[in-house]
Design a protein around this motif. Structure first.
Motif, PDB file in Angstrom:
ATOM      1  N   GLN A 124      -0.765   5.727  -8.052  1.00 48.61           N
ATOM      2  CA  GLN A 124      -1.929   5.209  -7.322  1.00 48.61           C
ATOM      3  C   GLN A 124      -2.669   6.303  -6.567  1.00 48.61           C
ATOM      4  OE1 GLN A 124      -1.106   1.870  -4.796  1.00 48.61           O
ATOM      5  NE2 GLN A 124      -0.071   0.699  -6.391  1.00 48.61           N
ATOM      6  N   ILE A 125      -1.958   7.371  -6.192  1.00 48.97           N
ATOM      7  CA  ILE A 125      -2.641   8.441  -5.462  1.00 48.97           C
ATOM      8  C   ILE A 125      -3.579   9.181  -6.406  1.00 48.97           C
ATOM      9  CG2 ILE A 125      -2.358  10.462  -3.992  1.00 48.97           C
ATOM     10  CD1 ILE A 125       0.499   9.506  -3.436  1.00 48.97           C
ATOM     11  N   LEU A 132      -8.378  13.166   2.020  1.00 51.88           N
ATOM     12  CA  LEU A 132      -7.120  13.127   2.773  1.00 51.88           C
ATOM     13  C   LEU A 132      -6.085  12.312   2.007  1.00 51.88           C
ATOM     14  CD1 LEU A 132      -8.773  12.351   6.245  1.00 51.88           C
ATOM     15  CD2 LEU A 132      -8.522  14.565   5.105  1.00 51.88           C
ATOM     16  N   TRP A 133      -6.320  12.126   0.703  1.00 53.52           N
ATOM     17  CA  TRP A 133      -5.484  11.233  -0.109  1.00 53.52           C
ATOM     18  C   TRP A 133      -4.204  11.867  -0.575  1.00 53.52           C
ATOM     19  CZ3 TRP A 133     -10.621  11.099  -2.952  1.00 53.52           C
ATOM     20  CH2 TRP A 133     -10.886  12.326  -3.572  1.00 53.52           C
ATOM     21  N   ILE A 134      -4.186  13.181  -0.594  1.00 55.74           N
ATOM     22  CA  ILE A 134      -3.120  13.876  -1.297  1.00 55.74           C
ATOM     23  C   ILE A 134      -2.529  14.912  -0.355  1.00 55.74           C
ATOM     24  CG2 ILE A 134      -4.436  15.783  -2.295  1.00 55.74           C
ATOM     25  CD1 ILE A 134      -3.276  14.860  -5.041  1.00 55.74           C
ATOM     26  N   TRP A 194       7.894   9.238  -1.407  1.00 56.55           N
ATOM     27  CA  TRP A 194       7.004   9.853  -2.387  1.00 56.55           C
ATOM     28  C   TRP A 194       7.196   9.195  -3.757  1.00 56.55           C
ATOM     29  CZ3 TRP A 194       7.993  15.029  -5.231  1.00 56.55           C
ATOM     30  CH2 TRP A 194       6.789  15.577  -5.684  1.00 56.55           C
ATOM     31  N   PRO A 195       6.123   8.689  -4.358  1.00 56.62           N
ATOM     32  CA  PRO A 195       6.305   7.944  -5.614  1.00 56.62           C
ATOM     33  C   PRO A 195       6.907   8.778  -6.734  1.00 56.62           C
ATOM     34  CG  PRO A 195       3.953   8.244  -5.099  1.00 56.62           C
ATOM     35  CD  PRO A 195       4.723   8.680  -3.910  1.00 56.62           C
ATOM     36  N   SER A 252       1.041   1.254  -0.574  1.00 55.19           N
ATOM     37  CA  SER A 252       1.764   0.607  -1.679  1.00 55.19           C
ATOM     38  C   SER A 252       2.231   1.622  -2.713  1.00 55.19           C
ATOM     39  CB  SER A 252       0.877  -0.450  -2.336  1.00 55.19           C
ATOM     40  OG  SER A 252      -0.434   0.068  -2.562  1.00 55.19           O
ATOM     41  N   ALA A 253       1.619   2.810  -2.749  1.00 55.67           N
ATOM     42  CA  ALA A 253       2.065   3.857  -3.683  1.00 55.67           C
ATOM     43  C   ALA A 253       3.469   4.341  -3.348  1.00 55.67           C
ATOM     44  CB  ALA A 253       1.096   5.040  -3.651  1.00 55.67           C
ATOM     45  N   PHE A 254       3.937   4.070  -2.118  1.00 56.15           N
ATOM     46  CA  PHE A 254       5.191   4.644  -1.654  1.00 56.15           C
ATOM     47  C   PHE A 254       6.344   3.649  -1.691  1.00 56.15           C
ATOM     48  CE2 PHE A 254       1.538   6.763   0.133  1.00 56.15           C
ATOM     49  CZ  PHE A 254       1.777   8.084  -0.231  1.00 56.15           C
TER      50      PHE A 254
END
Lengths: 378, 378
Positions: free
Chosen positions: A5-6, A22-24, A111-112, A340-342
């Motif tokens: 998702q990231i 700031l997404w990554i 971390w996904p 939710s990615a995590f």
């Protein structure tokens, strides 16, 4: 194959310069000149051919020095293998220890990539939720122990934690090493954010509390400390006696890392300490700007993280973190990662990377404030 | 974890400049200046951060153009993923298709990394010996078909073949595609030596005989054509509809390849054809020097390879290829790979890489001649 998702959020606006990204887990600075210069020099000297799969001897020495300098630990240079980034370090670590059906216990949210790498190696991630109190995350070792079963092979710890900002206390690390010894388990410790803390001492490392023959694999990267995200260089530290395994894994995964990138890494380690100190100070200043601003947004619950460079903040009434992140990206021009990615426990949160210029942090805070103000009127 | 006999030989003399290094699939030239320059320029422009995991759009277009230009095939740029070398392309290919216990059929002798990568992914390599007649290797498709069982997932072909020099005829490729369709199998085609042939046309590619939705994965590398062994850049071509899988595999293995390396790769593809032609001509000249000389050594059986840049020559009375390779390294100063590294059927052979200056080839031939003359007297 799980989606990421990231990366999905990043792909929506990779080429849009108006977005504050700031997404990554990446700062806003290019790699320092002295590091790039070392790579260019090596390239010009013709260092463009195959080399030691698991890393130049000089780089493994520089890595041992780095760990000695910052954590006071003596790790033999022969216990290091250089990898194509922290993610490849983790891939090799799990290739080394997992059999199909094995379970890996990990505190979540996390971390996904961890769960994805375990799955690619036909293992299963067993999530153990962090305890949460007033927005602050903590871990009960008893919760981990309760999750141990006959197929458990490893416990994966990431401290300072992405995304939660939790830092594992040294005493808890020592206790977990004792538990792992008793139960015959591996500890896989992802320590990439170890220098991103307040004060003069780094976050604790499992290397401080484990012996060279403990079943401990530590993964790390050049990405964060030295603004080298795009270089794809990292390292794994393995127990005594496993160098053959990791030499082979290096051969069969990537046949090493470009020599000129390794020369850049040597410069980063040997000459980079002042730059890292400045980067951490700048990052923590940006954190404080954002913390102040976000504390004033009534929809947001946020606490100061103990380490790392993320704010993982709760949003009251948020049903779908991914679509909220997309809305904030489109309407406010701020790229955030959906909680939710995590994994389990993350869906009420958004993650913000604050490894940026404090002035840019102030602008991001203004945009977020305006966005939430808008939702109140809407 | 299998050992790597080629790396073992290389490690014995990596720092010894007196040794002629023919042990590994690497030429004697540094990367051309225009390619290094492109990397340096990108680095100076600050292209040091995360990018598209599966490759810059411009690089995927350049790859599609390259395949169109040399093989006359139209492959959508969306079917390419850029990887950290050909070995990582193969790793991702098997991660994408193998379940534990699956079998992969491959003609042998073959590149040892193939079996290692299959094993790391909990599969099993099923070797099918090449037929050998007067030192020349050939493949009977019936031999492959006879090896198909209920757990067979894929057939792995490497043409031009490392180490044997065999090239699969186009008609045999077409027939194998038909067989794979009927049996629901994948074809994994390693085509890294495709341009190393005599004449104006490259070796046949499975892309010429397969449809975009066939279960075909093609792996390749920048290492050989453009003297970029140390750069760790390659690519995989996958069927329509699998781009998400390979985007994710790229994320979870290495999170892409450095942008500045990708820019170098774009230069190599778009401006490198004349250099590749010259390199192939030089390589084949070195081959002819060595073929002539080795034909005069009575212990050696050697034939002209149909493609690639290896001589895989038999040595009469050789009991142990590894210890023979060590002896030749120590006594003659020529680094060769032991045939036993390439699996069943290889133990009577030594492999020599001839991607070198013809003058160096002549010196290597003199040393080998003297070595074998010495064994006769001893």
């Amino acid at each position: 194959m799980p989606t990421n998702q990231i990366a999905d959020i990043a792909d929506l606006a990779r080429e849009d310069p108006s977005v504050i990204r700031l997404w990554i887990g990446e700062g806003d600075l290019p790699t320092p000149d002295f590091i790039r210069g070392a790579a260019e020099q090596a390239m010009q000297a013709g260092q463009t051919r195959y080399t030691y799969g698991h890393g130049l001897p000089a780089l493994r020495r520089a890595l041992a020095d780095y760990h000695a300098r910052h954590w006071g630990v003596a790790v033999d240079p022969g216990r290091f293998s250089v990898t194509a980034g922290g993610v490849q370090a983790m891939m090799q670590a799990f290739q080394a220890i997992l059999e199909p059906g094995d379970e890996v216990i990990a505190p979540v949210p996390t971390w996904p990539n961890l769960g994805a790498i375990v799955r690619i190696n036909h293992g299963r991630l067993v999530p153990v939720p962090f305890r949460v109190s007033d927005g602050r995350f903590s871990l009960e070792l008893d919760d981990l122990v309760a999750a141990i079963g006959p197929r458990t092979r490893a416990i994966a710890i990431n401290s300072p934690s992405n995304p939660t900002g939790w830092v594992m206390p040294r005493e808890q690390m020592a206790e977990l090493v004792r538990i792992a010894r008793t139960r015959g388990l591996w500890i896989l410790s992802d320590e990439v954010y170890g220098l991103f803390v307040d004060g003069d001492r780094p976050a604790p490392s499992f290397l401080e509390v484990a012996e060279p023959d403990d079943r401990l694999l530590v993964t790390n990267t050049f990405s964060k400390n030295w603004c080298m995200t795009g270089w794809r260089a990292g390292w794994v530290i393995f127990p005594d006696g496993m160098s053959r395994v990791f030499e082979n894994l290096s051969q069969y995964n990537t046949t090493g890392v470009a020599t000129f990138i390794q020369q850049a890494a040597i410069s980063a380690l040997n000459e980079g300490d002042p730059g890292v100190r400045a980067l951490v100070a700048r990052t923590m200043a940006a954190r404080d700007v954002l913390l102040d601003a976000l504390a004033g947004i009534p929809e947001i619950t946020v606490v100061k993280p103990d380490g790392g460079f993320y704010l993982f903040f709760g949003v009251r009434g948020m049903n779908d973190a991914f679509s909220t992140a997309v809305r904030i990206l489109r309407e406010a021009g701020v790229g955030l990662a959906p909680g939710s990615a995590f994994g389990p426990g993350g869906s009420g949160y958004l993650r913000l990377c604050f490894a940026i210029d404090p002035a840019l942090a102030a602008e991001a805070a203004r945009r977020l404030d305006a966005f939430f103000a808008g939702t109140r009127q809407g």
